[in-house]
Design an enzyme around this catalytic site. Structure first.
Site, mmCIF file in Angstrom:
data_model
loop_
_atom_site.group_PDB
_atom_site.id
_atom_site.type_symbol
_atom_site.label_atom_id
_atom_site.label_comp_id
_atom_site.label_asym_id
_atom_site.label_seq_id
_atom_site.Cartn_x
_atom_site.Cartn_y
_atom_site.Cartn_z
ATOM 1 N N HIS A 86 0.846 -1.202 0.000
ATOM 2 C CA HIS A 86 0.000 0.000 0.000
ATOM 3 C C HIS A 86 0.874 1.242 0.000
ATOM 4 C CE1 HIS A 86 -0.065 1.526 4.256
ATOM 5 N NE2 HIS A 86 0.052 0.273 4.631
ATOM 6 N N ASP A 98 5.513 2.752 7.308
ATOM 7 C CA ASP A 98 4.140 2.347 6.951
ATOM 8 C C ASP A 98 3.559 3.318 5.925
ATOM 9 O OD1 ASP A 98 1.643 1.203 6.859
ATOM 10 O OD2 ASP A 98 1.025 1.914 8.822
ATOM 11 N N GLU A 132 -5.449 1.886 1.849
ATOM 12 C CA GLU A 132 -5.333 0.723 2.754
ATOM 13 C C GLU A 132 -5.740 1.134 4.149
ATOM 14 O OE1 GLU A 132 -3.343 -2.003 5.711
ATOM 15 O OE2 GLU A 132 -3.175 0.150 5.492
ATOM 16 N N GLU A 133 -5.330 2.344 4.526
ATOM 17 C CA GLU A 133 -5.565 2.808 5.895
ATOM 18 C C GLU A 133 -7.047 3.088 6.162
ATOM 19 O OE1 GLU A 133 -3.357 2.441 7.999
ATOM 20 O OE2 GLU A 133 -1.368 2.786 7.138
ATOM 21 N N ASP A 270 15.329 -8.242 -0.494
ATOM 22 C CA ASP A 270 16.056 -9.354 -1.113
ATOM 23 C C ASP A 270 15.211 -10.631 -1.081
ATOM 24 O OD1 ASP A 270 18.261 -7.751 -1.621
ATOM 25 O OD2 ASP A 270 19.349 -8.388 0.175
HETATM 26 N N1 PHE Z 1 -1.829 -2.876 7.808
HETATM 27 C C1 PHE Z 1 -1.603 -2.231 9.055
HETATM 28 C C2 PHE Z 1 -1.374 -0.759 8.764
HETATM 29 O O1 PHE Z 1 -1.056 -0.381 7.662
HETATM 30 C C3 PHE Z 1 -0.476 -2.775 9.877
HETATM 31 C C4 PHE Z 1 0.104 -4.065 9.444
HETATM 32 C C5 PHE Z 1 1.330 -4.119 8.869
HETATM 33 C C6 PHE Z 1 -0.615 -5.228 9.579
HETATM 34 C C7 PHE Z 1 1.870 -5.297 8.444
HETATM 35 C C8 PHE Z 1 -0.083 -6.405 9.153
HETATM 36 C C9 PHE Z 1 1.152 -6.423 8.561
HETATM 37 O O2 PHE Z 1 -1.548 0.057 9.632
HETATM 38 ZN ZN ZN Z 2 -0.935 1.762 8.768
HETATM 39 ZN ZN ZN Z 3 20.129 -6.388 -0.955
HETATM 40 ZN ZN ZN Z 4 0.489 -0.506 6.532
#
Ligand code: PHE
Ligand code: ZN
Ligand code: ZN
Ligand code: ZN
Length: 288
Positions: A86, A98, A132-133, A270
């Site tokens: 995302h 994030d 996504e959020e 990787d």
């Molecule tokens: N998807 C959630 C967010 O973006 C956190 C999350 C990250 C959940 C990775 C699962 C795996 O806030």
């Molecule tokens: Zn998030």
């Molecule tokens: Zn690398």
């Molecule tokens: Zn996230």
């Protein structure tokens, strides 16, 4: 698979940080910062030979955008391995861990795959999700836009969300029973990096859930679990800080370039590349 260049991943992160800075401090759904992030990724992919497409949807009364990229002439287009991340942040900050981390890692895997000339049995596709959020809105809209025949062509979906936490774990999703072969590819990839990975259930908390709901085998890697802090055993295994959060800046304005383990981000990327090469069935990859 090639060893993806950590410096190139870092350069993408710096661009996402600059974009947030220039656009009111975040890259959230419905903002100029989101659109600028999408334009950045799209330009890189177009220059590398990808066929890109912007998929529009609506969330919270605002237009959202997913970016989908296909690489023509590399494997059977009726069997597609897809990687995604995302691209939106929360409103509270620039969203560098994030999820500029996953967005940058997936972008660099895409660029490395194109540059290598890798040709597998299966085709490769990449997706960057909006909103996504807001509740996995972009990825759900994408999956729902596919016909039954198009869904059936997607043999695997690999998700990358928060792959650069400053107190990093090396987790492999185990949410999806159908995704066992994906989990196995990630475990192999981490083993090749001499890292002992750990399975983690994420209760469908990221975009892989949209694919799982459609019966598409799914998996992913992450640097955090849903636990509040890193355990003693995990800290020992990975050289981290026991009793501390994986990401103390989760959904905060301090989720900046300082909130990243560059080493973990490189390693997870990787491993993403390892899985991409393996699952598309590249026999003799040409190193970029
Ligand atoms: N998807 C959630 C967010 O973006 C956190 C999350 C990250 C959940 C990775 C699962 C795996 O806030
Ligand atoms: Zn998030
Ligand atoms: Zn690398
Ligand atoms: Zn996230």
């Amino acid at each position: 698979a090639p060893d993806v260049d950590g410096a190139k991943i870092e350069a993408h992160l710096e661009e996402f940080a600059r974009i947030a800075e220039d656009n009111g401090g975040n890259r959230a759904h419905g903002t100029a910062g989101y659109k600028a992030s999408l334009d950045y990724v799209k330009a890189k992919l177009d220059a590398a030979g990808y066929t890109t497409r912007i998929h529009q949807f609506t969330s919270g009364g605002r237009t959202g955008f997913n970016l989908i990229a296909d690489l023509p002439g590399r494997g059977d287009p009726n069997q597609v391995v897809m990687l995604g991340a995302h691209l939106d942040s929360v409103d509270e900050g620039p969203g560098i861990n994030d999820n500029a981390s996953g967005s940058a890692g997936v972008l660099e895997v895409a660029l490395a795959y194109a540059a290598s000339g890798a040709k597998g049995d299966k085709a490769i596709r990449f997706g960057w999700w909006g909103a996504e959020e807001d509740g996995l809105v972009g990825s759900k809209a994408y999956v729902n836009s596919l016909s039954a025949a198009e869904k059936a062509k997607v043999t695997a979906y690999l998700n990358f969300d928060m792959i650069g936490s400053p107190n990093p774990g090396y987790f492999v999703y185990n949410d999806d029973a159908k995704g066992g072969f994906i989990t196995q590819a990630f475990q192999e990839g981490f083993a090749a990096e001499r890292i002992e990975s750990e399975g983690v259930g994420l209760r469908g908390r990221s975009d892989h859930a949209s694919f799982m709901a459609a019966g598409i085998p799914s998996g992913g890697t992450a640097t955090l679990s849903l636990a509040a802090t890193m355990s003693q055993a995990q800290a020992q295994r990975w050289g981290g800080e026991a009793g501390q959060p994986f990401d103390p800046c989760y959904h905060k304005d301090c989720d900046t370039l300082d909130n990243i383990s560059a080493a973990a981000l490189d390693t997870h990327t990787d491993v993403a590349a390892y899985a991409a090469w393996k699952l598309t069935g590249v026999k003799a990859p040409v190193e970029p």
